[in-house]
Scaffold this motif. Structure first.
Motif, PDB file in Angstrom:
ATOM      1  N   VAL A  76       4.107  -1.392 -17.768  1.00  0.00           N
ATOM      2  CA  VAL A  76       4.689  -2.003 -18.965  1.00  0.00           C
ATOM      3  C   VAL A  76       5.315  -3.335 -18.559  1.00  0.00           C
ATOM      4  O   VAL A  76       5.748  -3.514 -17.421  1.00  0.00           O
ATOM      5  N   GLU A  77       5.344  -4.255 -19.517  1.00  0.00           N
ATOM      6  CA  GLU A  77       6.029  -5.529 -19.325  1.00  0.00           C
ATOM      7  C   GLU A  77       7.237  -5.539 -20.254  1.00  0.00           C
ATOM      8  O   GLU A  77       7.114  -5.256 -21.449  1.00  0.00           O
ATOM      9  N   VAL A  78       8.391  -5.851 -19.698  1.00  0.00           N
ATOM     10  CA  VAL A  78       9.640  -5.885 -20.452  1.00  0.00           C
ATOM     11  C   VAL A  78      10.158  -7.323 -20.430  1.00  0.00           C
ATOM     12  O   VAL A  78      10.237  -7.937 -19.359  1.00  0.00           O
ATOM     13  N   HIS A  79      10.497  -7.850 -21.600  1.00  0.00           N
ATOM     14  CA  HIS A  79      11.026  -9.210 -21.691  1.00  0.00           C
ATOM     15  C   HIS A  79      12.542  -9.157 -21.879  1.00  0.00           C
ATOM     16  O   HIS A  79      13.051  -8.349 -22.654  1.00  0.00           O
ATOM     17  N   THR A 120      12.323  -4.598 -25.299  1.00  0.00           N
ATOM     18  CA  THR A 120      11.823  -3.221 -25.278  1.00  0.00           C
ATOM     19  C   THR A 120      13.017  -2.270 -25.301  1.00  0.00           C
ATOM     20  O   THR A 120      13.952  -2.430 -24.516  1.00  0.00           O
ATOM     21  N   LYS A 121      12.991  -1.299 -26.192  1.00  0.00           N
ATOM     22  CA  LYS A 121      14.100  -0.346 -26.305  1.00  0.00           C
ATOM     23  C   LYS A 121      13.733   1.048 -25.812  1.00  0.00           C
ATOM     24  O   LYS A 121      14.602   1.881 -25.593  1.00  0.00           O
ATOM     25  N   LYS A 176      10.186  -9.871 -17.307  1.00  0.00           N
ATOM     26  CA  LYS A 176      10.052 -11.316 -17.488  1.00  0.00           C
ATOM     27  C   LYS A 176      11.287 -11.819 -18.224  1.00  0.00           C
ATOM     28  O   LYS A 176      11.674 -11.262 -19.249  1.00  0.00           O
ATOM     29  N   HIS A 177      11.901 -12.856 -17.673  1.00  0.00           N
ATOM     30  CA  HIS A 177      13.069 -13.482 -18.304  1.00  0.00           C
ATOM     31  C   HIS A 177      12.531 -14.647 -19.124  1.00  0.00           C
ATOM     32  O   HIS A 177      12.120 -15.661 -18.574  1.00  0.00           O
ATOM     33  N   ASN A 206      18.169  -7.849 -14.425  1.00  0.00           N
ATOM     34  CA  ASN A 206      17.284  -6.989 -13.649  1.00  0.00           C
ATOM     35  C   ASN A 206      16.937  -5.796 -14.519  1.00  0.00           C
ATOM     36  O   ASN A 206      17.440  -5.637 -15.633  1.00  0.00           O
ATOM     37  N   TRP A 207      16.049  -4.969 -14.015  1.00  0.00           N
ATOM     38  CA  TRP A 207      15.643  -3.732 -14.699  1.00  0.00           C
ATOM     39  C   TRP A 207      15.924  -2.606 -13.727  1.00  0.00           C
ATOM     40  O   TRP A 207      15.398  -2.595 -12.611  1.00  0.00           O
ATOM     41  N   VAL A 208      16.813  -1.696 -14.143  1.00  0.00           N
ATOM     42  CA  VAL A 208      17.249  -0.591 -13.287  1.00  0.00           C
ATOM     43  C   VAL A 208      16.975   0.711 -14.023  1.00  0.00           C
ATOM     44  O   VAL A 208      17.237   0.818 -15.217  1.00  0.00           O
ATOM     45  N   LEU A 209      16.487   1.712 -13.292  1.00  0.00           N
ATOM     46  CA  LEU A 209      16.226   3.026 -13.874  1.00  0.00           C
ATOM     47  C   LEU A 209      17.059   4.078 -13.157  1.00  0.00           C
ATOM     48  O   LEU A 209      17.084   4.132 -11.931  1.00  0.00           O
ATOM     49  N   SER A 210      17.733   4.911 -13.956  1.00  0.00           N
ATOM     50  CA  SER A 210      18.483   6.055 -13.427  1.00  0.00           C
ATOM     51  C   SER A 210      18.512   7.140 -14.502  1.00  0.00           C
ATOM     52  O   SER A 210      18.068   6.917 -15.628  1.00  0.00           O
ATOM     53  N   LYS A 211      19.051   8.277 -14.155  1.00  0.00           N
ATOM     54  CA  LYS A 211      19.313   9.285 -15.181  1.00  0.00           C
ATOM     55  C   LYS A 211      20.349   8.688 -16.129  1.00  0.00           C
ATOM     56  O   LYS A 211      21.229   7.929 -15.708  1.00  0.00           O
TER      57      LYS A 211
END
Length: 149
Positions: free
Chosen positions: A25-28, A37-38, A54-55, A67-72
């Motif tokens: 996926v691409e997130v802007h 993207t939600k 992408k900024h 940045n894009w961070v993923l966690s629980k």
């Protein structure tokens, strides 16, 4: 005769390959402190999932970095809070934070960054959140990531 053709056609369609799930996926992100993207759905059939951030703004990373961070979901706020002290050089993430499943580096306007993670790290039924860990951004820059299929 027509019936045989219809049956043969239907059987032919049944043998077509099933298309693989989308595993990227691409997130802007913007200068207005938003992700466009939600929500992101990740298929269990993906071995690895890739996110490209992408900024689309123009501001530098020191002023409006993302940045894009993923966690629980349960860990997201604590990860962001702990990351403030880590500073920009560490992408506002505590080094070695095991609560972080994946993340990109901090980027400024016009830049992009990519990260990938193994889908096997996600647990069915567990809520996940993606967010920006730049100080103060998590309040507006977050979304839900779901394991589907």
């Amino acid at each position: 005769m027509l019936r045989k053709f219809v049956v043969a056609s239907a059987l032919g369609l049944a043998s077509l390959p099933v298309f693989a799930a989308e595993c990227a996926v691409e997130v802007h992100s913007t200068d207005q402190m938003t992700f466009e993207t939600k929500s992101i759905d990740v298929s269990k059939s993906c071995k690895s999932f890739t996110v490209t951030l992408k900024h689309t703004g123009a501001m530098p990373k020191t002023a409006m970095g993302h940045n894009w961070v993923l966690s629980k979901t349960a860990d997201a706020q604590a990860v962001a809070t702990d990351g403030i002290a880590a500073g920009l050089d560490n992408d506002y993430l505590k080094p070695g934070d095991e609560r972080v499943i994946a993340h990109t580096k901090i980027i400024g306007g016009g830049e992009s960054a990519t990260t990938s993670f193994e889908v096997a790290k996600l647990e069915a039924g567990t809520p996940y959140e993606f967010f920006c860990s730049f100080p103060g951004h998590i309040g507006l820059m977050k979304g839900e990531l779901k394991l589907v299929d």
